[in-house]
Design a protein around this motif. Sequence first.
Motif, PDB file in Angstrom:
ATOM      1  N   LEU A 121       0.848  -1.184   0.000  1.00  0.00           N
ATOM      2  CA  LEU A 121       0.000   0.000   0.000  1.00  0.00           C
ATOM      3  C   LEU A 121       0.887   1.238   0.000  1.00  0.00           C
ATOM      4  O   LEU A 121       1.726   1.407   0.890  1.00  0.00           O
ATOM      5  CB  LEU A 121      -0.933   0.005   1.215  1.00  0.00           C
ATOM      6  N   SER A 122       0.694   2.097  -0.991  1.00  0.00           N
ATOM      7  CA  SER A 122       1.604   3.221  -1.165  1.00  0.00           C
ATOM      8  C   SER A 122       0.891   4.387  -1.837  1.00  0.00           C
ATOM      9  O   SER A 122       0.090   4.175  -2.754  1.00  0.00           O
ATOM     10  CB  SER A 122       2.799   2.787  -2.020  1.00  0.00           C
ATOM     11  N   PRO A 123       1.175   5.628  -1.411  1.00  0.00           N
ATOM     12  CA  PRO A 123       0.569   6.784  -2.082  1.00  0.00           C
ATOM     13  C   PRO A 123       1.160   7.019  -3.465  1.00  0.00           C
ATOM     14  O   PRO A 123       0.491   7.552  -4.350  1.00  0.00           O
ATOM     15  CB  PRO A 123       0.899   7.943  -1.131  1.00  0.00           C
ATOM     16  N   VAL A 124       2.418   6.636  -3.647  1.00  0.00           N
ATOM     17  CA  VAL A 124       3.107   6.748  -4.929  1.00  0.00           C
ATOM     18  C   VAL A 124       3.632   5.368  -5.298  1.00  0.00           C
ATOM     19  O   VAL A 124       4.247   4.693  -4.472  1.00  0.00           O
ATOM     20  CB  VAL A 124       4.290   7.739  -4.843  1.00  0.00           C
ATOM     21  N   HIS A 125       3.377   4.934  -6.507  1.00  0.00           N
ATOM     22  CA  HIS A 125       3.812   3.601  -6.893  1.00  0.00           C
ATOM     23  C   HIS A 125       5.328   3.541  -7.024  1.00  0.00           C
ATOM     24  O   HIS A 125       5.918   4.257  -7.839  1.00  0.00           O
ATOM     25  CB  HIS A 125       3.162   3.199  -8.225  1.00  0.00           C
ATOM     26  N   PRO A 126       5.980   2.700  -6.251  1.00  0.00           N
ATOM     27  CA  PRO A 126       7.434   2.551  -6.368  1.00  0.00           C
ATOM     28  C   PRO A 126       7.798   1.811  -7.653  1.00  0.00           C
ATOM     29  O   PRO A 126       7.011   1.007  -8.169  1.00  0.00           O
ATOM     30  CB  PRO A 126       7.796   1.717  -5.133  1.00  0.00           C
ATOM     31  N   GLU A 127       8.975   2.095  -8.179  1.00  0.00           N
ATOM     32  CA  GLU A 127       9.462   1.362  -9.341  1.00  0.00           C
ATOM     33  C   GLU A 127      10.050   0.041  -8.868  1.00  0.00           C
ATOM     34  O   GLU A 127      11.002   0.014  -8.092  1.00  0.00           O
ATOM     35  CB  GLU A 127      10.528   2.183 -10.078  1.00  0.00           C
ATOM     36  N   LEU A 128       9.460  -1.047  -9.341  1.00  0.00           N
ATOM     37  CA  LEU A 128       9.868  -2.368  -8.893  1.00  0.00           C
ATOM     38  C   LEU A 128      10.161  -3.257 -10.096  1.00  0.00           C
ATOM     39  O   LEU A 128       9.582  -3.073 -11.169  1.00  0.00           O
ATOM     40  CB  LEU A 128       8.756  -3.008  -8.047  1.00  0.00           C
ATOM     41  N   PRO A 129      11.050  -4.239  -9.927  1.00  0.00           N
ATOM     42  CA  PRO A 129      11.352  -5.166 -11.022  1.00  0.00           C
ATOM     43  C   PRO A 129      10.105  -5.928 -11.465  1.00  0.00           C
ATOM     44  O   PRO A 129       9.168  -6.140 -10.686  1.00  0.00           O
ATOM     45  CB  PRO A 129      12.391  -6.107 -10.419  1.00  0.00           C
ATOM     46  N   GLU A 130      10.121  -6.343 -12.700  1.00  0.00           N
ATOM     47  CA  GLU A 130       8.959  -7.028 -13.277  1.00  0.00           C
ATOM     48  C   GLU A 130       8.611  -8.297 -12.522  1.00  0.00           C
ATOM     49  O   GLU A 130       7.439  -8.633 -12.367  1.00  0.00           O
ATOM     50  CB  GLU A 130       9.236  -7.347 -14.749  1.00  0.00           C
ATOM     51  N   ASP A 131       9.637  -9.018 -12.024  1.00  0.00           N
ATOM     52  CA  ASP A 131       9.344 -10.274 -11.341  1.00  0.00           C
ATOM     53  C   ASP A 131       8.524 -10.042 -10.076  1.00  0.00           C
ATOM     54  O   ASP A 131       7.700 -10.888  -9.700  1.00  0.00           O
ATOM     55  CB  ASP A 131      10.631 -11.036 -11.021  1.00  0.00           C
ATOM     56  N   LEU A 132       8.712  -8.887  -9.417  1.00  0.00           N
ATOM     57  CA  LEU A 132       7.910  -8.579  -8.242  1.00  0.00           C
ATOM     58  C   LEU A 132       6.522  -8.092  -8.631  1.00  0.00           C
ATOM     59  O   LEU A 132       5.526  -8.451  -7.990  1.00  0.00           O
ATOM     60  CB  LEU A 132       8.611  -7.524  -7.384  1.00  0.00           C
ATOM     61  N   MET A 133       6.447  -7.274  -9.659  1.00  0.00           N
ATOM     62  CA  MET A 133       5.156  -6.738 -10.079  1.00  0.00           C
ATOM     63  C   MET A 133       4.192  -7.841 -10.505  1.00  0.00           C
ATOM     64  O   MET A 133       2.974  -7.676 -10.433  1.00  0.00           O
ATOM     65  CB  MET A 133       5.348  -5.743 -11.219  1.00  0.00           C
ATOM     66  N   GLU A 134       4.735  -8.974 -10.901  1.00  0.00           N
ATOM     67  CA  GLU A 134       3.882 -10.085 -11.335  1.00  0.00           C
ATOM     68  C   GLU A 134       3.238 -10.818 -10.168  1.00  0.00           C
ATOM     69  O   GLU A 134       2.236 -11.523 -10.350  1.00  0.00           O
ATOM     70  CB  GLU A 134       4.708 -11.075 -12.165  1.00  0.00           C
ATOM     71  N   ILE A 135       3.781 -10.647  -8.966  1.00  0.00           N
ATOM     72  CA  ILE A 135       3.277 -11.455  -7.848  1.00  0.00           C
ATOM     73  C   ILE A 135       2.723 -10.639  -6.679  1.00  0.00           C
ATOM     74  O   ILE A 135       1.993 -11.189  -5.851  1.00  0.00           O
ATOM     75  CB  ILE A 135       4.362 -12.421  -7.327  1.00  0.00           C
ATOM     76  N   ILE A 136       3.061  -9.351  -6.600  1.00  0.00           N
ATOM     77  CA  ILE A 136       2.520  -8.543  -5.506  1.00  0.00           C
ATOM     78  C   ILE A 136       1.232  -7.854  -5.940  1.00  0.00           C
ATOM     79  O   ILE A 136       0.867  -7.860  -7.126  1.00  0.00           O
ATOM     80  CB  ILE A 136       3.530  -7.484  -5.023  1.00  0.00           C
ATOM     81  N   HIS A 137       0.554  -7.248  -4.978  1.00  0.00           N
ATOM     82  CA  HIS A 137      -0.661  -6.482  -5.249  1.00  0.00           C
ATOM     83  C   HIS A 137      -0.401  -5.062  -4.765  1.00  0.00           C
ATOM     84  O   HIS A 137      -0.307  -4.809  -3.557  1.00  0.00           O
ATOM     85  CB  HIS A 137      -1.859  -7.111  -4.537  1.00  0.00           C
ATOM     86  N   LEU A 138      -0.249  -4.143  -5.701  1.00  0.00           N
ATOM     87  CA  LEU A 138       0.120  -2.765  -5.409  1.00  0.00           C
ATOM     88  C   LEU A 138      -1.142  -1.906  -5.346  1.00  0.00           C
ATOM     89  O   LEU A 138      -1.878  -1.786  -6.329  1.00  0.00           O
ATOM     90  CB  LEU A 138       1.071  -2.241  -6.474  1.00  0.00           C
TER      91      LEU A 138
END
Length: 290
Positions: A51-68
Amino acid sequence: MIYDSLDSFLQTGNSAIAKGPVAMIFVEDLTEVEGTIRHHLKIGFASILVLSPVHPELPEDLMEIIHLITWNTLADGALEAAVNSISVAAPQGTWMYYCYNAEYLMYPFMETRSVGELLAFHTEERRSAMLTYVIDLYARDLNEYPSAVAPQDAWFDKTGYYALAREDASDEYRAKDRQLDFYGGLRWRFEEHVPYLKRSIDRISLFVASPDVKMLPRHVFSDEEYNTYSCEWHHNLTASVASFRAAKALRANPGSRQEIHNFAWHNSVKFHWNSQQLLDLGLMEPGQWF
């Protein structure tokens, strides 16, 4: 998955909280977000909500499995509002966990046992929550690491921790059963820079979702049994949250930044990122789990 609001997540992302344990990471700034996520993935959380007010830049492998999830984590009451909304939406009995960025859950025997195994045992002990101690981490050299955040060179206090009886507001002559207020770390050594209500280091970081139990301010819950350190008949497991949060805040605040030039003192020790070090110092308890 990315959600533009908490409401959107609760309407369409329920599958993310259908099975626990679920980790909720509240991002207050963009420091160590990736490291925080990877730590909690490594120890076995089934689902991770960021949970974040601004979306952090994260590697693709994390973006595929987390819920932002877009959420103003800095607003008054933001933590309690989000935790309560998500826990009510989760199936009753789901284990939940929350922390902030640059914080890391540590528990007994974590090198060989997953967080799921930890909580399965705790459930068998008829416990619905687990007390954690927030252990303040800090960089030893603030010239090299001005933000005080340095996972590769983290230090903490090996002494200076203590507990006081938790007063019962309904009876000034009685303390609450099996509840204590714990103090120590940077909040103790630099207490003149820390508001009184934010000096304690105890936190109920792990708890079972229930529609009848609400999170309250100061990291406690409406069910008093959730706030206890053990059951009535023997000692139970406790854990720690290794955290750069206090150090970050003391370095970010203009007043304390001008007055504090070094967090290190004669009782500073290098943090080894293993559970045995914290067990040896009495900063978490294995209970009956061998």
